[in-house]
Write an enzyme that holds these catalytic residues in place. Structure first.
Site: not given
Ligand code: BEZ
Length: 244
Positions: A55, A138
């Site tokens: 993110c 997402r």
């Molecule tokens: C992230 O790295 O943004 C992420 C990865 C897995 C689950 C939630 C967020």
């Protein structure tokens, strides 16, 4: 038996529907959606959680392109099932500490919505319980100036989005509506666009024989025309979006 989540059975918006309404606090103040954004294109996107690595890279990349989106008459809005203070702390942390692909010291100026109750996320089908019970996937919603959903993308938690593709899709949508055409695979401004198929037997033959308006037909049902890159860009990058 698998436990049923309160997030199940929520209807999801579809392309062509009016975008669900909501009011929310955000890092740029209160938002009344879609009223506050009428007349603009909006890219509304969710992320699973603040202070997470993928993110963070997505936010930095999108923030680096914010001026490009603005020039295309499009406002960005982020959302996760986190508090306003978490959002603020994360954005400050990103600006102060993080470098990614040459981007650093970046201000994330677009609003990020607080959605602790997940009310907005549920309205938009961003909680997909078989991917994660409480975090948003997402999602990306492209919402036109009259408040209708014009495109949607959903990615899982473990794959970051391509922000250039989000921008390309915005430009393709604006082009398709402005010129009443469709855009073919991998289209970018300057490449030929697709005109709607002939709807009568006679028109099909006319298209192929007469090549009206510079149309080039690969087959009667696949006819294309050229629009110069400069013309497309001057149309879609104006500050006064057409009413879609
Ligand atoms: C992230 O790295 O943004 C992420 C990865 C897995 C689950 C939630 C967020």
């Amino acid at each position: 038996m698998e436990e049923k989540s309160k997030y199940e059975f929520q209807p999801m918006p579809r392309i062509g529907d009016y975008a669900p309404e909501f009011t929310a606090r955000s890092t740029s103040g209160n938002i009344v959606f879609p009223e506050d954004f009428r007349g603009h294109w909006v890219v509304l996107f969710s992320h699973p959680a603040d202070f997470t690595p993928v993110c963070t890279t997505e936010f930095m990349m999108l923030a680096s392109m914010q001026d490009k989106f603005e020039e295309a008459g499009c406002k960005l809005i982020g959302l996760s099932v986190d508090s306003l203070f978490s959002h603020i702390a994360w954005l400050r942390n990103i600006k102060e500490k993080i470098e990614f692909e040459g981007i650093e010291d970046i201000d994330i100026r677009f609003p990020v919505i607080e959605d602790i109750s997940a009310e907005v996320a549920r309205k938009y089908g961003m909680i997909q319980p078989n991917e994660h019970k409480t975090e948003a996937v997402r999602a990306v919603f492209f919402i036109g100036p009259k408040g209708k959903v014009r495109a949607m993308m959903y990615y899982p938690l473990n794959v970051g989005r391509n922000m250039e593709e989000i921008y390309r899709t915005l430009i393709a949508l604006k082009t398709a509506f402005a010129y009443k055409v469709s855009t073919p695979a991998n289209w970018e401004p300057g490449k030929d666009v697709v005109i709607s198929p002939a709807s009568t037997y006679e028109a099909a033959q006319h298209r192929v024989d007469a090549k009206p308006n510079g149309t080039v037909c690969k087959e009667w049902f696949l006819c294309m025309k050229h629009i110069d890159k400069e013309e497309v860009l001057s149309t879609v990058l104006d500050k006064f979006p057409k009413a879609f």
